[in-house]
Design a protein around this motif. Structure first.
Motif, PDB file in Angstrom:
ATOM      1  N   ASN A   1       0.810  -1.217   0.000  1.00 46.34           N
ATOM      2  CA  ASN A   1       0.000   0.000   0.000  1.00 46.34           C
ATOM      3  C   ASN A   1       0.846   1.271   0.000  1.00 46.34           C
ATOM      4  O   ASN A   1       0.380   2.336   0.404  1.00 46.34           O
ATOM      5  CB  ASN A   1      -0.946  -0.009   1.208  1.00 46.34           C
ATOM      6  CG  ASN A   1      -1.914  -1.170   1.146  1.00 46.34           C
ATOM      7  OD1 ASN A   1      -2.184  -1.707   0.084  1.00 46.34           O
ATOM      8  ND2 ASN A   1      -2.419  -1.573   2.288  1.00 46.34           N
ATOM      9  N   SER A   2       2.068   1.171  -0.493  1.00 44.93           N
ATOM     10  CA  SER A   2       2.981   2.323  -0.456  1.00 44.93           C
ATOM     11  C   SER A   2       2.541   3.479  -1.349  1.00 44.93           C
ATOM     12  O   SER A   2       2.998   4.601  -1.164  1.00 44.93           O
ATOM     13  CB  SER A   2       4.400   1.895  -0.828  1.00 44.93           C
ATOM     14  OG  SER A   2       4.438   1.400  -2.153  1.00 44.93           O
ATOM     15  N   ASN A   3       1.650   3.224  -2.277  1.00 47.39           N
ATOM     16  CA  ASN A   3       1.176   4.283  -3.165  1.00 47.39           C
ATOM     17  C   ASN A   3       0.003   5.061  -2.577  1.00 47.39           C
ATOM     18  O   ASN A   3      -0.503   5.983  -3.205  1.00 47.39           O
ATOM     19  CB  ASN A   3       0.764   3.691  -4.519  1.00 47.39           C
ATOM     20  CG  ASN A   3      -0.422   2.755  -4.396  1.00 47.39           C
ATOM     21  OD1 ASN A   3      -0.506   1.948  -3.460  1.00 47.39           O
ATOM     22  ND2 ASN A   3      -1.332   2.824  -5.338  1.00 47.39           N
ATOM     23  N   LEU A   4      -0.392   4.731  -1.359  1.00 41.52           N
ATOM     24  CA  LEU A   4      -1.552   5.384  -0.744  1.00 41.52           C
ATOM     25  C   LEU A   4      -1.136   6.418   0.290  1.00 41.52           C
ATOM     26  O   LEU A   4      -0.169   6.218   1.022  1.00 41.52           O
ATOM     27  CB  LEU A   4      -2.456   4.336  -0.073  1.00 41.52           C
ATOM     28  CG  LEU A   4      -3.030   3.272  -1.004  1.00 41.52           C
ATOM     29  CD1 LEU A   4      -3.787   2.224  -0.205  1.00 41.52           C
ATOM     30  CD2 LEU A   4      -3.929   3.905  -2.061  1.00 41.52           C
ATOM     31  N   GLY A   5      -1.894   7.485   0.359  1.00 37.83           N
ATOM     32  CA  GLY A   5      -1.658   8.530   1.358  1.00 37.83           C
ATOM     33  C   GLY A   5      -2.591   8.350   2.532  1.00 37.83           C
ATOM     34  O   GLY A   5      -3.044   7.236   2.825  1.00 37.83           O
ATOM     35  N   TYR A   6      -2.914   9.462   3.181  1.00 33.15           N
ATOM     36  CA  TYR A   6      -3.742   9.411   4.380  1.00 33.15           C
ATOM     37  C   TYR A   6      -5.045  10.195   4.238  1.00 33.15           C
ATOM     38  O   TYR A   6      -5.711  10.440   5.226  1.00 33.15           O
ATOM     39  CB  TYR A   6      -2.936   9.901   5.592  1.00 33.15           C
ATOM     40  CG  TYR A   6      -1.853   8.914   5.962  1.00 33.15           C
ATOM     41  CD1 TYR A   6      -2.115   7.879   6.846  1.00 33.15           C
ATOM     42  CD2 TYR A   6      -0.585   8.998   5.392  1.00 33.15           C
ATOM     43  CE1 TYR A   6      -1.136   6.958   7.175  1.00 33.15           C
ATOM     44  CE2 TYR A   6       0.395   8.083   5.714  1.00 33.15           C
ATOM     45  CZ  TYR A   6       0.113   7.060   6.602  1.00 33.15           C
ATOM     46  OH  TYR A   6       1.084   6.137   6.912  1.00 33.15           O
ATOM     47  N   ASN A   7      -5.409  10.547   3.004  1.00 33.28           N
ATOM     48  CA  ASN A   7      -6.716  11.181   2.822  1.00 33.28           C
ATOM     49  C   ASN A   7      -7.803  10.108   2.981  1.00 33.28           C
ATOM     50  O   ASN A   7      -7.507   8.915   3.060  1.00 33.28           O
ATOM     51  CB  ASN A   7      -6.804  11.890   1.461  1.00 33.28           C
ATOM     52  CG  ASN A   7      -6.653  10.920   0.306  1.00 33.28           C
ATOM     53  OD1 ASN A   7      -7.325   9.897   0.232  1.00 33.28           O
ATOM     54  ND2 ASN A   7      -5.749  11.244  -0.624  1.00 33.28           N
ATOM     55  N   ALA A   8      -9.053  10.520   3.035  1.00 36.82           N
ATOM     56  CA  ALA A   8     -10.154   9.597   3.320  1.00 36.82           C
ATOM     57  C   ALA A   8     -10.230   8.443   2.319  1.00 36.82           C
ATOM     58  O   ALA A   8     -10.391   7.279   2.708  1.00 36.82           O
ATOM     59  CB  ALA A   8     -11.475  10.362   3.360  1.00 36.82           C
ATOM     60  N   ALA A   9     -10.101   8.742   1.038  1.00 30.41           N
ATOM     61  CA  ALA A   9     -10.201   7.690   0.018  1.00 30.41           C
ATOM     62  C   ALA A   9      -9.048   6.694   0.131  1.00 30.41           C
ATOM     63  O   ALA A   9      -9.263   5.482   0.013  1.00 30.41           O
ATOM     64  CB  ALA A   9     -10.223   8.313  -1.372  1.00 30.41           C
ATOM     65  N   ASP A  10      -7.839   7.193   0.367  1.00 31.78           N
ATOM     66  CA  ASP A  10      -6.685   6.305   0.481  1.00 31.78           C
ATOM     67  C   ASP A  10      -6.741   5.454   1.745  1.00 31.78           C
ATOM     68  O   ASP A  10      -6.355   4.284   1.741  1.00 31.78           O
ATOM     69  CB  ASP A  10      -5.380   7.096   0.439  1.00 31.78           C
ATOM     70  CG  ASP A  10      -5.017   7.558  -0.963  1.00 31.78           C
ATOM     71  OD1 ASP A  10      -5.735   7.199  -1.924  1.00 31.78           O
ATOM     72  OD2 ASP A  10      -4.016   8.285  -1.107  1.00 31.78           O
ATOM     73  N   ARG A  11      -7.231   6.027   2.841  1.00 31.62           N
ATOM     74  CA  ARG A  11      -7.383   5.245   4.077  1.00 31.62           C
ATOM     75  C   ARG A  11      -8.361   4.097   3.842  1.00 31.62           C
ATOM     76  O   ARG A  11      -8.129   2.967   4.263  1.00 31.62           O
ATOM     77  CB  ARG A  11      -7.880   6.125   5.219  1.00 31.62           C
ATOM     78  CG  ARG A  11      -6.822   7.034   5.791  1.00 31.62           C
ATOM     79  CD  ARG A  11      -7.436   7.932   6.867  1.00 31.62           C
ATOM     80  NE  ARG A  11      -6.519   8.957   7.283  1.00 31.62           N
ATOM     81  CZ  ARG A  11      -5.968   9.019   8.490  1.00 31.62           C
ATOM     82  NH1 ARG A  11      -6.238   8.109   9.380  1.00 31.62           N
ATOM     83  NH2 ARG A  11      -5.144   9.990   8.792  1.00 31.62           N
ATOM     84  N   THR A  12      -9.456   4.405   3.166  1.00 29.62           N
ATOM     85  CA  THR A  12     -10.456   3.380   2.874  1.00 29.62           C
ATOM     86  C   THR A  12      -9.861   2.293   1.992  1.00 29.62           C
ATOM     87  O   THR A  12     -10.046   1.099   2.258  1.00 29.62           O
ATOM     88  CB  THR A  12     -11.684   4.019   2.198  1.00 29.62           C
ATOM     89  OG1 THR A  12     -12.270   4.950   3.120  1.00 29.62           O
ATOM     90  CG2 THR A  12     -12.711   2.986   1.794  1.00 29.62           C
ATOM     91  N   ASP A  13      -9.124   2.675   0.955  1.00 29.56           N
ATOM     92  CA  ASP A  13      -8.530   1.686   0.058  1.00 29.56           C
ATOM     93  C   ASP A  13      -7.453   0.866   0.767  1.00 29.56           C
ATOM     94  O   ASP A  13      -7.342  -0.334   0.553  1.00 29.56           O
ATOM     95  CB  ASP A  13      -7.960   2.352  -1.194  1.00 29.56           C
ATOM     96  CG  ASP A  13      -7.790   1.365  -2.331  1.00 29.56           C
ATOM     97  OD1 ASP A  13      -8.650   0.455  -2.470  1.00 29.56           O
ATOM     98  OD2 ASP A  13      -6.801   1.478  -3.064  1.00 29.56           O
TER      99      ASP A  13
END
Length: 148
Positions: free
Chosen positions: A52-64
């Motif tokens: 999951n290194s391509n994900l940030g901490y915004n709502a959509a990325d947290r969910t994904d």
């Protein structure tokens, strides 16, 4: 593998950063392995360094991020493993996704201590940095907690 865990199950340890989720998860893993039960820990922080290194901490990325973790857990569950998921997961909608994906033999545990204790034993300095604005959206300080 003992009969009680012969089809696998999932323990989901939720709580704030520094609550002891990882410590409890590792202790559970050790205990299960000592009993010759196939088990694995999926830790949110570890998975963010790879899968999951391509994900940030915004709502959509947290969910994904959490959805991906649940799918990996489900793969282990299908193979009969006891899967221990260790994540913050502050919102009910995220925990509901766990139930939808994992469906069976799912045990959710909320690990909690007081905010005062969190901040006193803040080994990483996360709470201090969040309060100073260095970590925007930090769960439990800037981002909401919806465990109850």
């Amino acid at each position: 593998m003992t009969a009680s865990f012969s089809h696998g199950c999932t323990f989901r340890l939720n709580g704030r950063s520094g609550s002891g989720k990882s410590t409890i998860g590792r202790a559970l893993l050790t205990s299960l392995r000592e009993r010759n039960i196939y088990a694995v820990v999926l830790e949110g922080d570890e998975l963010r360094t790879g899968l999951n290194s391509n994900l940030g901490y915004n709502a959509a990325d947290r969910t994904d991020n959490l959805r991906r973790i649940e799918h990996v857990a489900n793969l282990f569950l299908q193979q009969g493993f006891v899967t221990i998921i260790v994540t913050i997961s502050p919102e009910q909608k995220h925990r509901d996704v766990s139930r939808q994906i994992l469906r069976r033999r799912f045990i959710e545990v909320f690990v909690d201590i007081s905010l005062k204790i969190f901040e006193a034993r803040d080994a990483r300095g996360s709470y201090k940095r969040a309060r100073s604005g260095d970590i925007p959206g930090f769960t439990g300080v800037a981002a909401s907690m919806k465990y109850c």
